[in-house]
Design a protein around this motif. Structure first.
Motif, mmCIF file in Angstrom:
data_model
loop_
_atom_site.group_PDB
_atom_site.id
_atom_site.type_symbol
_atom_site.label_atom_id
_atom_site.label_comp_id
_atom_site.label_asym_id
_atom_site.label_seq_id
_atom_site.Cartn_x
_atom_site.Cartn_y
_atom_site.Cartn_z
ATOM 1 N N PHE A 137 1.197 -1.022 0.002
ATOM 2 C CA PHE A 137 -0.169 0.217 -0.167
ATOM 3 C C PHE A 137 0.461 1.450 0.830
ATOM 4 O O PHE A 137 0.659 2.364 -0.696
ATOM 5 C CB PHE A 137 -1.114 0.512 1.442
ATOM 6 C CG PHE A 137 -2.028 1.147 1.357
ATOM 7 C CD1 PHE A 137 -2.799 1.480 0.689
ATOM 8 C CD2 PHE A 137 -1.577 2.057 2.250
ATOM 9 C CE1 PHE A 137 -2.767 2.580 0.962
ATOM 10 C CE2 PHE A 137 -1.766 3.077 2.823
ATOM 11 C CZ PHE A 137 -3.005 3.368 1.970
ATOM 12 N N PHE A 138 1.596 1.297 0.906
ATOM 13 C CA PHE A 138 2.733 2.787 1.088
ATOM 14 C C PHE A 138 3.592 3.054 0.148
ATOM 15 O O PHE A 138 3.666 3.730 -0.775
ATOM 16 C CB PHE A 138 3.171 2.604 2.198
ATOM 17 C CG PHE A 138 2.629 3.152 3.340
ATOM 18 C CD1 PHE A 138 2.734 4.689 3.574
ATOM 19 C CD2 PHE A 138 1.750 2.240 4.307
ATOM 20 C CE1 PHE A 138 2.055 4.821 5.075
ATOM 21 C CE2 PHE A 138 1.266 2.900 5.358
ATOM 22 C CZ PHE A 138 1.299 3.865 5.468
ATOM 23 N N ILE A 141 1.717 5.033 -2.131
ATOM 24 C CA ILE A 141 1.434 6.031 -2.151
ATOM 25 C C ILE A 141 2.352 6.595 -2.704
ATOM 26 O O ILE A 141 2.298 8.172 -2.896
ATOM 27 C CB ILE A 141 0.780 5.917 -0.018
ATOM 28 C CG1 ILE A 141 -0.513 5.859 0.215
ATOM 29 C CG2 ILE A 141 1.239 7.237 -0.373
ATOM 30 C CD1 ILE A 141 -1.186 6.398 -0.608
ATOM 31 N N THR A 142 3.806 5.845 -2.205
ATOM 32 C CA THR A 142 5.317 6.683 -2.612
ATOM 33 C C THR A 142 5.049 7.159 -3.954
ATOM 34 O O THR A 142 6.136 8.055 -4.305
ATOM 35 C CB THR A 142 6.694 6.259 -2.170
ATOM 36 O OG1 THR A 142 7.188 7.060 -1.758
ATOM 37 C CG2 THR A 142 6.852 5.233 -2.469
ATOM 38 N N LEU A 144 3.311 8.372 -5.863
ATOM 39 C CA LEU A 144 2.221 9.873 -6.448
ATOM 40 C C LEU A 144 3.946 10.706 -6.025
ATOM 41 O O LEU A 144 3.178 11.769 -6.924
ATOM 42 C CB LEU A 144 1.898 9.974 -5.263
ATOM 43 C CG LEU A 144 0.011 8.988 -5.315
ATOM 44 C CD1 LEU A 144 -0.855 8.878 -3.767
ATOM 45 C CD2 LEU A 144 -0.586 9.223 -6.752
ATOM 46 N N THR A 216 5.651 16.447 -1.924
ATOM 47 C CA THR A 216 4.448 16.349 -1.633
ATOM 48 C C THR A 216 4.260 17.508 -1.105
ATOM 49 O O THR A 216 2.709 18.561 -1.665
ATOM 50 C CB THR A 216 4.700 15.600 -0.625
ATOM 51 O OG1 THR A 216 5.043 14.756 -0.957
ATOM 52 C CG2 THR A 216 2.995 15.876 -0.074
ATOM 53 N N TYR A 220 1.929 19.726 -4.561
ATOM 54 C CA TYR A 220 0.270 19.083 -4.013
ATOM 55 C C TYR A 220 -0.001 20.096 -3.078
ATOM 56 O O TYR A 220 -1.440 20.616 -2.995
ATOM 57 C CB TYR A 220 -0.052 17.410 -3.111
ATOM 58 C CG TYR A 220 0.454 16.510 -4.640
ATOM 59 C CD1 TYR A 220 -0.685 15.888 -4.717
ATOM 60 C CD2 TYR A 220 1.941 15.680 -4.864
ATOM 61 C CE1 TYR A 220 -0.100 15.068 -6.168
ATOM 62 C CE2 TYR A 220 1.810 14.544 -4.956
ATOM 63 C CZ TYR A 220 0.783 14.407 -6.048
ATOM 64 O OH TYR A 220 1.608 13.725 -7.472
ATOM 65 N N LEU A 247 -2.371 13.155 2.482
ATOM 66 C CA LEU A 247 -1.858 13.191 1.251
ATOM 67 C C LEU A 247 -0.160 12.952 1.440
ATOM 68 O O LEU A 247 0.087 12.133 1.761
ATOM 69 C CB LEU A 247 -2.144 13.565 0.594
ATOM 70 C CG LEU A 247 -1.128 13.479 -0.742
ATOM 71 C CD1 LEU A 247 -1.443 11.897 -0.925
ATOM 72 C CD2 LEU A 247 -1.036 13.932 -2.070
ATOM 73 N N LEU A 250 0.585 10.620 4.542
ATOM 74 C CA LEU A 250 0.906 9.332 3.645
ATOM 75 C C LEU A 250 2.197 9.001 2.986
ATOM 76 O O LEU A 250 2.890 8.510 3.716
ATOM 77 C CB LEU A 250 -0.476 8.899 3.183
ATOM 78 C CG LEU A 250 -1.674 8.674 4.158
ATOM 79 C CD1 LEU A 250 -2.206 8.174 2.948
ATOM 80 C CD2 LEU A 250 -1.493 7.443 4.846
ATOM 81 N N ILE A 251 2.453 10.118 2.323
ATOM 82 C CA ILE A 251 3.286 10.247 1.838
ATOM 83 C C ILE A 251 4.294 9.797 2.731
ATOM 84 O O ILE A 251 5.656 9.059 2.420
ATOM 85 C CB ILE A 251 3.139 11.038 0.731
ATOM 86 C CG1 ILE A 251 2.773 11.242 -0.521
ATOM 87 C CG2 ILE A 251 5.003 10.817 -0.110
ATOM 88 C CD1 ILE A 251 2.100 11.878 -1.638
ATOM 89 N N SER A 254 5.681 7.288 4.130
ATOM 90 C CA SER A 254 5.790 5.570 2.905
ATOM 91 C C SER A 254 7.362 5.907 3.346
ATOM 92 O O SER A 254 7.708 4.774 3.132
ATOM 93 C CB SER A 254 5.239 5.971 2.069
ATOM 94 O OG SER A 254 5.846 7.250 1.119
ATOM 95 N N THR A 318 -0.213 5.898 -11.897
ATOM 96 C CA THR A 318 0.704 5.880 -10.397
ATOM 97 C C THR A 318 0.997 4.243 -10.834
ATOM 98 O O THR A 318 1.842 3.530 -10.041
ATOM 99 C CB THR A 318 -0.092 6.444 -9.035
ATOM 100 O OG1 THR A 318 -0.146 7.527 -9.136
ATOM 101 C CG2 THR A 318 0.236 6.253 -7.900
#
Length: 331
Positions: A137-138, A141-142, A144, A216, A220, A247, A250-251, A254, A318
């Motif tokens: 999952f990560f 996320i990374t 992105l 990030t 973002y 977000l 999370l990044i 990650s 992604t």
């Protein structure tokens, strides 16, 4: 699931951390949406009472008569009617503060202060999760904040800005991305900090600061700023801010969980990204005061579909990037 959490304490702590972040952001979003405008109006009312009680008007009049140049300087810095006043002052003070914190963080990392010991402790704990399913999952996320996806996001954003005839927004976008990227690259070359030993996905560059964490915030964060400026609804603006914060967390998480970076690398990236985000916002707001940007444009259905198509394209890109490049590195 409970058994897994009990046998892997780091995974349990990670789950608790994510739960706390989500709950806090949800609660904060609820409070701001429900009471934000009311609190702002109340603050303005108390400010007016403060001015009357302390006789601010009389003091300013006295200062204007005795020191006209000093009065003019302070009045321009505190004026709320235009961007060059209080807004620019706050942005500038934030930039100075972030730069000072970054310098302090650099000093701690270079002198091997307590934060380095914390870096090693966190890295060791994350190494215990190398076989956990949460890794996959990560990795998504990374991805992105990877270079290819960053380029894709910048190109799609530039196309949208061009289609809606707001070309000058692209200047702020490029300042945020290019400025933060160059600054991060030069910082890596200067400090030459090695990455964690148990790194999962091979990286050829140095560790400090984290480029993913930087982009990030810078990229973002600027996209969130654009969305907020175009939005006319306060509740939507608050939700955009909270989603962007989630977000970002999370990044950054990650990069630590995958042992790509130490904790201080991610914090340094956040600071660098925030600094360049504020620079980009300042330039964009200045262009707005010059009537180069119109945030009140009506959006057609085709333009809205283009935004939706761009978001879907980034998500699909992604998934493809992670499947072709990132996941094979685990083997």
């Amino acid at each position: 699931m409970i058994t897994v959490l009990q046998t892997q304490p780091p995974l349990f702590l990670l789950s608790i951390l994510l739960l706390v972040v989500i709950v806090v952001l949800w609660a904060l979003q609820y409070v701001v949406i429900r009471y934000g405008k009311r609190a702002f109006m109340l603050a303005r009312r108390y400010w007016c009472k403060f001015e009357q009680y302390f006789g601010v008007d009389r003091r300013l009049t006295h200062l204007k008569n005795s020191q006209p140049k000093l009065y003019q300087f302070f009045w321009q810095r505190l004026h709320v009617e235009h961007f060059h006043g209080l807004s620019l002052t706050i942005l500038f003070l934030l930039m100075v503060y972030i730069a000072a914190v970054f310098v302090g963080l650099v000093e701690d990392v270079v002198t091997s202060d307590a934060i380095v010991a914390l870096d090693l402790l966190v890295s060791q704990q994350m190494s215990l999760l190398n076989e956990a399913g949460v890794i996959h999952f990560f990795i998504l996320i990374t991805s992105l904040a990877s270079t290819p996806i960053t380029i894709l996001v910048v190109l799609l954003t530039a196309i949208i800005c061009w289609v809606v005839r707001q070309h000058y927004i692209i200047i702020g976008l490029l300042i945020a991305v290019i400025g933060s990227t160059v600054f991060t690259f030069l910082s890596k070359m200067i400090f030459e900090r090695a990455r964690p030993i148990d790194i999962l996905l091979y990286e050829s560059t140095y560790s400090f600061p984290s480029g993913h964490a930087t982009v990030t915030i810078a990229l973002y964060g600027f996209l969130a700023y654009i969305a907020i400026r175009f939005s006319q609804h306060f509740a939507t603006q608050v939700r955009i801010v909270m989603a962007t914060i989630l977000l970002t967390v999370l990044i950054g998480l990650s990069r630590i969980l995958l042992n790509e970076h130490y904790l201080s690398d991610v914090l340094g990236g956040y600071l660098v990204g925030s600094l360049w985000l504020l620079v980009a916002i300042s330039v964009t707001e200045w262009l707005t005061t010059k009537d180069k940007i119109n945030w009140q444009i009506p959006w057609s259905n085709k333009q809205a579909y283009l935004v939706g198509f761009s978001i879907i394209s980034v998500l699909i890109g992604t998934l493809i990037y992670a499947g072709i490049y990132q996941f094979p590195l685990l083997a």
